[in-house]
Design a protein around this motif. Sequence first.
Motif, short mmCIF file in Angstrom:
data_model
loop_
_atom_site.label_atom_id
_atom_site.label_comp_id
_atom_site.label_asym_id
_atom_site.label_seq_id
_atom_site.Cartn_x
_atom_site.Cartn_y
_atom_site.Cartn_z
N VAL A 161 2.96 5.89 0.33
CA VAL A 161 3.81 6.96 0.86
C VAL A 161 4.62 7.59 -0.26
O VAL A 161 5.21 6.89 -1.10
N ALA A 162 4.65 8.93 -0.28
CA ALA A 162 5.49 9.68 -1.22
C ALA A 162 6.12 10.83 -0.43
O ALA A 162 5.48 11.85 -0.17
N GLY A 163 7.37 10.64 -0.03
CA GLY A 163 8.04 11.67 0.77
C GLY A 163 7.31 11.87 2.09
O GLY A 163 7.11 10.92 2.85
N ASP A 164 6.88 13.11 2.34
CA ASP A 164 6.16 13.39 3.59
C ASP A 164 4.65 13.28 3.42
O ASP A 164 3.89 13.61 4.33
N LYS A 165 4.22 12.85 2.26
CA LYS A 165 2.79 12.65 2.01
C LYS A 165 2.45 11.16 2.12
O LYS A 165 3.26 10.31 1.76
N SER A 166 1.26 10.87 2.58
CA SER A 166 0.82 9.48 2.66
C SER A 166 -0.70 9.41 2.65
O SER A 166 -1.38 10.38 3.00
N ILE A 167 -1.21 8.27 2.25
CA ILE A 167 -2.65 8.01 2.28
C ILE A 167 -2.84 6.53 2.60
O ILE A 167 -2.11 5.67 2.11
N SER A 168 -3.79 6.23 3.46
CA SER A 168 -3.99 4.84 3.89
C SER A 168 -4.66 4.03 2.79
O SER A 168 -5.34 4.57 1.92
N PHE A 169 -4.44 2.72 2.85
CA PHE A 169 -5.13 1.83 1.92
C PHE A 169 -6.64 2.03 2.04
O PHE A 169 -7.36 1.99 1.03
N ALA A 170 -7.12 2.23 3.25
CA ALA A 170 -8.56 2.42 3.46
C ALA A 170 -9.07 3.61 2.66
O ALA A 170 -10.11 3.53 1.99
N ASP A 171 -8.35 4.73 2.72
CA ASP A 171 -8.78 5.92 2.00
C ASP A 171 -8.64 5.74 0.50
O ASP A 171 -9.44 6.28 -0.28
N VAL A 172 -7.64 5.01 0.07
CA VAL A 172 -7.51 4.73 -1.37
C VAL A 172 -8.71 3.93 -1.85
O VAL A 172 -9.30 4.22 -2.89
N VAL A 173 -9.09 2.92 -1.05
CA VAL A 173 -10.23 2.08 -1.43
C VAL A 173 -11.52 2.90 -1.43
O VAL A 173 -12.37 2.76 -2.32
#
Length: 762
Positions: A161-173
């Motif tokens: 999470v960065a402010g109003d932005k986020s990305i799931s662990f799944a998408d990072v992987v």
Amino acid sequence: MTRLRKNNIEPSRRSFLIGSVGSGLLMAFAPSINALEVMTGGASKHLAEKSFSPTVWFEISSEGQIMVNIARAEMGQHVGTAIARIVADELGADWNNVEIKHVDTDPKWGYMVTGGSWSVFQTYVPMSQAGAAGRTVLIEAGAKLLGVKPQDCTTQNSEVVAGDKSISFADVVKNGKIDRTFSADELAEFKPKSPASRQLIAKSSQALDIPAKTNGTAQYGIDVELEGMVYARPVIPPTRHGSVVKRVDDSKAKSIKGYQGYQILKDPSDTVQGWVTVLADSYYAAVKAGNVIKVEYDIGETANVTEQDIINQGATLAKDKTTGTLVVEKGDIAKAAKSAKTSLESVYKTSSVLHFTMEPVNAAVEFKDGVCHVHCGNQWQSLFLPVVAKAVGLSDDNVIIHQYYLGGGFGRRLAGDYMIPAALTAQAVGKPVKLVFTREDDALFDCVRSPSVQQMNAYWDADDKLLGIEHGAAAGWPTLAMAPSFMPEGVDKKGKFDPFSIAGADHWYTLANHRVRAINNTLAQKTFVPGWLRAVGPGWTGWAVESFMDEIAHNQSLDPIDFRLSLLDASGKNAGEAPVSVGGAKRLAKVLTDIRQQTNWGQTLPKNQGLGIAISSGQERDMPTWGACVAHVEVDPTTGKVKVHKLTGLLDCGTVVHPDGALAQTQGSMLWGLSLALFEGTAFEKGQVKDTNLNTYSPLRMNNLPELDISFVQNTEFPTGLGEPGLIAVAPAIANAIFNAVGARVRDLPIRPEAVLAAIPS
């Protein structure tokens, strides 16, 4: 066993690998990788090729599921949940995405042992560091995908999470190519999260394995089914050592449907001596055959040994102050004894105790492509895998122990001796074999908690000042029997001793003169295989220490709590040290002070009722869990029968990683402490235990359950063990309460009504 290296992952320094492998992200501790390998992308390569030897590791799938591999045995203590929560908290994971898997004895998992209340204690730092390293790479990869700076990111609920932005662990992987190696020094820079930042540690939750245990899908060793297997049952010889089979008569067994013969076992490891196993196509046929088969022996030398013989030898050894190995030698106790104007001498004894796990020991074994596969539940795989290998004539790397849930361990399954006859039988018949012990077989083959005798002496000067205490403890030693290389030198370097048979005697009271001798009872040692049983040494050394401290207090007309507090000054070696025992004996004094208020110590009770106090510092000085127990009992003065109305327990184990598990473990350990105090005990007759089933061996029953009041000191100190500490203070607290109720001082465990009655002043 890593008891001397509890805060390290391994004695060697290792790197931590995190890399994209296939569609997932794999994280593993590994041997040091050289600089060239790091520069050329060593992590993913090593992980993909599995050219690593981690102790613990975990992985995140492309769906975001987090699998934590557990190299510790699960026997009801929910160890996997506690370890997984440490990792997940540091990662910033969604707990709903976390799973656990118990692993086999592949060398990549490192040294495997579960006991001593060590699991969380030993894994807290390395698993925190591993989780923190994982969080770091997820943030780095997630920041790149989000187009932000890593320092602007955090992780929570399995998202970067960065402010109003986020990305799931799944998408990072899925989308981030990760290849990162942390050196041992870099890994050491990661510190566990601050208490204020924790989301999972010290928060209530259900254990991850509860559904499987309640819906029947959890698989225990006794559930294993192997294709083409036959069943086996042992015929237990009349002595543990030295018996030799002369002849076997199976004529009556031949009429039993499904009977398939017998094997006389020859064991190169000498674990089982004089053993015969019977074979059948079903468990019930094997049981029936074992009941009727007749075996003639040359009997071992201990065939006529009794419990009293062992106790008598222990008493002689303990009284002789020249015997044993010095474990504590502070001041000059001999000088104190010589100059003393008054003294007090007491002898404390404990009977043989059995484990009686709900699941009798068992093992299923098959040989495939030159590899011996052992299927069972065990607590110390790394100790007995080499023994299995020696027994069947294979190298260690050709033996694999497949781990299952344990239907009770309590130290019995630290020994893996039950694997040996299964392996030898399978090797002899050339088929997979499932060896299951009946309850009676299990009792006769148990690694018994040795009967013990402890000689206690206290000395005073002319002004009634306590000069010192001398303590000699004689028993059979499990570590001598099964892991002698783990026995350290005594303080005078004149001999070795079993630390697990004397821990608790090296207590946190400050005494000017203090001597402790650990004494091996050689008759016990050769009659049976002494075993570790929950709380191990302090389960009986604490009995003598805390009962004797009460005797001393009353001898000096002092309140037992006031007297103890006067000795808990945290001076010298009792000051404690970071990170494990910060505060030293002052932590124990606080527990004692708090429980005094909590129980309204000193209150007026009805006639024949009393409160008793005892304290403990856990199983070992280098992993102290500070505890106290107050027992409220009532004694029938006409029969000596003791009723325990209430047990109050207060423990300081530092950070309580998994509160639900902590409470459950302490409830179980305190109730077992009560069981050992009033009910449990067997005796040797003709070289074997006389009680082989629960019709004569009587542990605590439901109708004798007292009220339990258990609480934990809330602090943020380093987490220490909880599997065993709750047990230690219960028996002496009950004995001390009996004295306060009716004036009877009892010194033998278990506390029998007739002993209480005999000790009541006329």
